[in-house]
Design an enzyme around this catalytic site. Structure first.
Site, PDB file in Angstrom:
ATOM      1  N   GLU A 101       0.831  -1.196   0.000  1.00 41.27           N
ATOM      2  CA  GLU A 101       0.000   0.000   0.000  1.00 41.27           C
ATOM      3  C   GLU A 101       0.869   1.252   0.000  1.00 41.27           C
ATOM      4  O   GLU A 101       1.924   1.282   0.619  1.00 41.27           O
ATOM      5  CB  GLU A 101      -0.900  -0.005   1.238  1.00 41.27           C
ATOM      6  CG  GLU A 101      -1.820   1.174   1.374  1.00 41.27           C
ATOM      7  CD  GLU A 101      -2.723   1.046   2.596  1.00 41.27           C
ATOM      8  OE1 GLU A 101      -3.348  -0.010   2.782  1.00 41.27           O
ATOM      9  OE2 GLU A 101      -2.775   2.021   3.366  1.00 41.27           O
ATOM     10  N   ASP A 103      -0.033   5.336   0.717  1.00 39.74           N
ATOM     11  CA  ASP A 103      -1.168   6.181   1.073  1.00 39.74           C
ATOM     12  C   ASP A 103      -0.778   7.581   1.511  1.00 39.74           C
ATOM     13  O   ASP A 103       0.336   7.837   1.930  1.00 39.74           O
ATOM     14  CB  ASP A 103      -2.054   5.521   2.126  1.00 39.74           C
ATOM     15  CG  ASP A 103      -1.362   5.273   3.449  1.00 39.74           C
ATOM     16  OD1 ASP A 103      -0.560   6.109   3.892  1.00 39.74           O
ATOM     17  OD2 ASP A 103      -1.639   4.238   4.055  1.00 39.74           O
ATOM     18  N   GLU A 105      -2.839  10.365   3.953  1.00 40.95           N
ATOM     19  CA  GLU A 105      -4.001  10.547   4.817  1.00 40.95           C
ATOM     20  C   GLU A 105      -3.930  11.930   5.449  1.00 40.95           C
ATOM     21  O   GLU A 105      -2.907  12.302   6.027  1.00 40.95           O
ATOM     22  CB  GLU A 105      -4.041   9.488   5.921  1.00 40.95           C
ATOM     23  CG  GLU A 105      -4.162   8.077   5.400  1.00 40.95           C
ATOM     24  CD  GLU A 105      -4.008   7.036   6.493  1.00 40.95           C
ATOM     25  OE1 GLU A 105      -3.386   7.325   7.535  1.00 40.95           O
ATOM     26  OE2 GLU A 105      -4.513   5.924   6.299  1.00 40.95           O
TER      27      GLU A 105
END
Length: 162
Positions: A101, A103, A105
């Site tokens: 993953e 990411d 955020e």
């Protein structure tokens, strides 16, 4: 008079066809959750995900990609956004402890505090590559483009914010 009613009907039919074709590309390529609207703007396909006090939204691609450049335009909630997380991420189709993953955020905050951008890279389930950035711009003031570039040599991210 009958001619005008036919023209009005034609205009409504064309508008409905455009709305249906807009939703078609979204539903053909993405699984959606929550309030997601599809439309065309300046010849580009646009999916708008809205967040309100009761629910969120999102969309996931049915397609799989080995590498690519993935961008999103995002405008965060202004003021007190404590308890919300707006994210943009890529993940492998493996589930459980062995997924990959990348990411970004955006952690919600209380009014007056800087917005924190949390980034992380997971490889084979190991996500100990987390970094936090206190942003030098207000991501709630306007839409900003955030991009993840993933290729065989490297992965990186960028923002158009100044």
């Amino acid at each position: 008079m009958a001619r005008w009613s036919h023209l009005a009907f034609l205009a409504v039919a064309v508008t409905l066809l455009q709305a249906a074709s807009s939703a078609h590309w979204l539903n053909k390529n993405f699984f959606t959750d929550g309030n997601v609207q599809a439309y065309y703007e300046a010849g580009q396909q646009v999916a708008k995900v809205s967040l309100d006090q009761r629910s969120g939204g999102g969309f996931n691609s049915f397609n799989k990609f080995l590498f690519g450049e993935f961008s999103i335009q995002m405008k965060l909630i202004p003021g007190n956004s404590a308890g919300t997380v707006a994210s943009f991420y890529l993940t492998s189709d493996q589930e459980g402890d062995d997924h990959d993953e990348i990411d970004m955020e955006f952690m919600g905050n209380s009014s007056g505090n800087p917005v924190v951008l949390n980034t992380n890279v997971w490889a084979h389930g190991d996500g100990k590559k987390e970094h936090q950035f206190y942003l030098w711009f207000d991501p709630a003031a306007d839409y900003h483009t955030y991009t993840i570039i993933w290729n065989p040599e490297t992965s990186s991210s960028r923002s158009t914010a100044t």
